[in-house]
Design an enzyme around this catalytic site. Structure first.
Site, PDB file in Angstrom:
ATOM      1  N   ILE A  16      -2.068  -5.111  -6.968  1.00  0.00           N
ATOM      2  CA  ILE A  16      -1.706  -6.185  -6.045  1.00  0.00           C
ATOM      3  C   ILE A  16      -2.911  -6.632  -5.223  1.00  0.00           C
ATOM      4  O   ILE A  16      -3.070  -7.825  -4.937  1.00  0.00           O
ATOM      5  CB  ILE A  16      -0.549  -5.744  -5.138  1.00  0.00           C
ATOM      6  CG1 ILE A  16       0.704  -5.464  -5.978  1.00  0.00           C
ATOM      7  CG2 ILE A  16      -0.243  -6.809  -4.090  1.00  0.00           C
ATOM      8  CD1 ILE A  16       1.849  -4.844  -5.202  1.00  0.00           C
ATOM      9  N   ASP A  68     -14.230   4.056   1.462  1.00  0.00           N
ATOM     10  CA  ASP A  68     -13.084   4.963   1.541  1.00  0.00           C
ATOM     11  C   ASP A  68     -12.393   4.672   2.871  1.00  0.00           C
ATOM     12  O   ASP A  68     -12.950   4.949   3.935  1.00  0.00           O
ATOM     13  CB  ASP A  68     -13.568   6.411   1.487  1.00  0.00           C
ATOM     14  CG  ASP A  68     -12.434   7.426   1.580  1.00  0.00           C
ATOM     15  OD1 ASP A  68     -11.275   7.024   1.853  1.00  0.00           O
ATOM     16  OD2 ASP A  68     -12.699   8.625   1.417  1.00  0.00           O
ATOM     17  N   ARG A 130      -7.709  -1.568  13.401  1.00  0.00           N
ATOM     18  CA  ARG A 130      -8.401  -1.373  14.678  1.00  0.00           C
ATOM     19  C   ARG A 130      -9.772  -2.044  14.673  1.00  0.00           C
ATOM     20  O   ARG A 130     -10.131  -2.761  15.624  1.00  0.00           O
ATOM     21  CB  ARG A 130      -8.549   0.130  14.954  1.00  0.00           C
ATOM     22  CG  ARG A 130      -9.252   0.460  16.255  1.00  0.00           C
ATOM     23  CD  ARG A 130      -9.290   1.963  16.499  1.00  0.00           C
ATOM     24  NE  ARG A 130     -10.001   2.677  15.435  1.00  0.00           N
ATOM     25  CZ  ARG A 130     -10.109   4.014  15.388  1.00  0.00           C
ATOM     26  NH1 ARG A 130      -9.528   4.755  16.324  1.00  0.00           N
ATOM     27  NH2 ARG A 130     -10.775   4.589  14.413  1.00  0.00           N
ATOM     28  N   TYR A 174       5.143   9.180   0.730  1.00  0.00           N
ATOM     29  CA  TYR A 174       4.981   7.734   0.581  1.00  0.00           C
ATOM     30  C   TYR A 174       5.970   6.983   1.477  1.00  0.00           C
ATOM     31  O   TYR A 174       5.590   6.044   2.187  1.00  0.00           O
ATOM     32  CB  TYR A 174       5.190   7.335  -0.881  1.00  0.00           C
ATOM     33  CG  TYR A 174       4.953   5.868  -1.160  1.00  0.00           C
ATOM     34  CD1 TYR A 174       3.661   5.371  -1.297  1.00  0.00           C
ATOM     35  CD2 TYR A 174       6.018   4.982  -1.281  1.00  0.00           C
ATOM     36  CE1 TYR A 174       3.438   4.026  -1.556  1.00  0.00           C
ATOM     37  CE2 TYR A 174       5.807   3.634  -1.542  1.00  0.00           C
ATOM     38  CZ  TYR A 174       4.524   3.166  -1.677  1.00  0.00           C
ATOM     39  OH  TYR A 174       4.301   1.836  -1.919  1.00  0.00           O
ATOM     40  N   LYS A 178       5.080   4.444   4.641  1.00  0.00           N
ATOM     41  CA  LYS A 178       5.449   3.030   4.647  1.00  0.00           C
ATOM     42  C   LYS A 178       6.376   2.696   5.814  1.00  0.00           C
ATOM     43  O   LYS A 178       6.355   1.563   6.324  1.00  0.00           O
ATOM     44  CB  LYS A 178       6.075   2.636   3.312  1.00  0.00           C
ATOM     45  CG  LYS A 178       5.085   2.719   2.139  1.00  0.00           C
ATOM     46  CD  LYS A 178       3.816   1.899   2.401  1.00  0.00           C
ATOM     47  CE  LYS A 178       2.856   1.931   1.248  1.00  0.00           C
ATOM     48  NZ  LYS A 178       1.636   1.114   1.480  1.00  0.00           N
ATOM     49  N   THR A 209       2.086  -3.453 -12.139  1.00  0.00           N
ATOM     50  CA  THR A 209       0.711  -3.082 -11.830  1.00  0.00           C
ATOM     51  C   THR A 209       0.207  -2.199 -12.963  1.00  0.00           C
ATOM     52  O   THR A 209       0.994  -1.750 -13.804  1.00  0.00           O
ATOM     53  CB  THR A 209       0.614  -2.301 -10.503  1.00  0.00           C
ATOM     54  OG1 THR A 209       1.252  -1.015 -10.671  1.00  0.00           O
ATOM     55  CG2 THR A 209       1.277  -3.063  -9.359  1.00  0.00           C
TER      56      THR A 209
END
Length: 269
Positions: A16, A68, A130, A174, A178, A209
Site C-alpha cells: 500500500i 528504520d 512527532r 497487531y 492498530k 498486497t
C-alpha cells in the site's frame, strides 16, 4: 485530489505504501520522499514512478531514504533532511507496518514478537508524526490548486486498520497496535487543529498486497472475504491510496481526527 505539496511516505517500497507513492506522483505532488528499509526496493519504486506515464512529479524532487522507523535518531535526522531538501513537508503518510499471527492466541504471544510489532506499527508512527509536526508548525499553509484558498500547514495520515476497531483471533499485537494508532490520531489532532495541522487515519480492510497474494495466505483471505466483506472482493492497493490522498489533500480540508474505513463494508455490519 488537490495534493500539490511535498509528501513523505514510510513503508513506500511495497504494498500500500508503494501504491500511495505512485498515486501522489500521478496526482501532481511537487515532490516525494520515499522511506523504507530496502534501498533496492526503493530504487524500484523510484524507477516505476519515473517511467509512469501519468506521473507529474519532477524527477529531481523524487528522493529515497533508507530508514528504520523504530530508530528515533534515524527518523529525526531523515525528517530534517527532507525538510531541508524540499523547504517544507506538506504530507506525511505513515504506511510502514508489520503483522503477525500468534498461534494459540494471547496466552502464547512471544514477547519479542509483541515488542517488534508495537515498535514498528505504533512507536514508529509516533516518532514520524512527532518529527513531522515540529516541521509543519513552522511553515505557512499550502494553497489549493483548485480555488487558491489556504489549506493546512500540514496533513498527516496514519495507518490503522479494520483491526483498529475490531479484534480478530491470534492477532493480539497487531490489533493492539492498530487500536493505538486511532488513539494517537485522535489526541494529536486535538493538539494541533488550531494550528492548521490535520491528522487523520486510514483503516484498510482486506487488500491485495505482495503478502496477501501468496497462495497460502490468499486462500484464507478469499474465504474471509466471501463471508465477511459485503462488496465480496479484496481492495486494490490503489483504492486504499485514493483514501489516503483524500485525507491528505485539500478535498478534506475540514476533516481531522477522523478514521476513514476503506474496507468494502466490513465494519458496517
Amino acid at each position: 485530489m488537490d495534493v500539490p505539496g511535498y509528501a513523505m511516505i514510510t513503508g513506500a517500497a511495497s504494498g500500500i505504501g508503494r501504491a500511495c507513492a505512485v498515486a501522489f506522483a500521478d496526482e501532481g505532488a511537487a515532490g516525494l520522499a520515499l522511506l523504507d528499509l530496502s534501498y533496492e526496493a526503493l530504487c524500484g519504486v523510484k524507477a516505476e514512478i519515473e517511467s509512469h506515464r501519468a506521473s507529474k512529479v519532477d524527477p529531481k524532487n523524487l528522493r529515497i531514504f533508507v530508514v528504520d522507523v523504530t530508530d528515533e535518531d534515524q527518523v529525526n535526522s531523515t525528517v530534517l533532511a527532507v525538510a531541508k531538501d524540499f523547504g517544507r513537508i506538506d504530507y506525511l503518510v505513515n504506511a510502514a507496518g508489520i503483522a503477525m499471527k500468534h498461534a494459540g492466541g494471547a496466552a502464547f504471544v512471544d514477547t519479542n514478537d509483541w515488542k517488534r510489532i508495537i515498535d514498528v506499527n505504533l512507536h514508529g508512527s509516533f516518532y514520524m508524526l512527532r518529527a513531522a509536526c515540529k516541521v509543519m508548525l513552522n511553515q505557512e499553509p499550502i494553497t489549493s490548486t483548485i480555488d487558491g484558498r489556504p489549506l493546512s500547514r500540514g496533513s498527516i495520515v496514519n495507518f490503522s486498520s479494520i483491526q483498529g476497531v475490531v479484534g480478530l483471533p491470534m492477532s493480539t499485537a497487531y490489533t493492539t497496535s492498530k487500536h493505538g494508532i486511532l488513539g494517537l490520531t485522535r489526541t494529536a489532532s486535538e493538539d494541533y487543529a488550531k494550528d492548521g495541522i490535520r491528522i487523520n487515519a486510514i483503516c484498510p480492510g482486506y487488500t491485495e498486497t505482495p503478502l496477501t497474494m501468496q497462495p497460502d495466505v490468499l486462500k484464507v483471505m478469499r474465504e474471509k472475504v466471501a463471508t465477511s466483506v459485503p462488496i465480496q472482493r479484496m481492495a486494490k492497493g490503489k483504492e486504499i491510496a485514493d483514501g489516503v490522498l483524500y485525507l491528505a489533500g485539500g478535498r478534506s480540508s475540514f476533516v481531522t481526527g477522523t478514521p476513514l474505513f476503506v474496507d468494502g463494508g466490513y465494519t458496517q455490519q
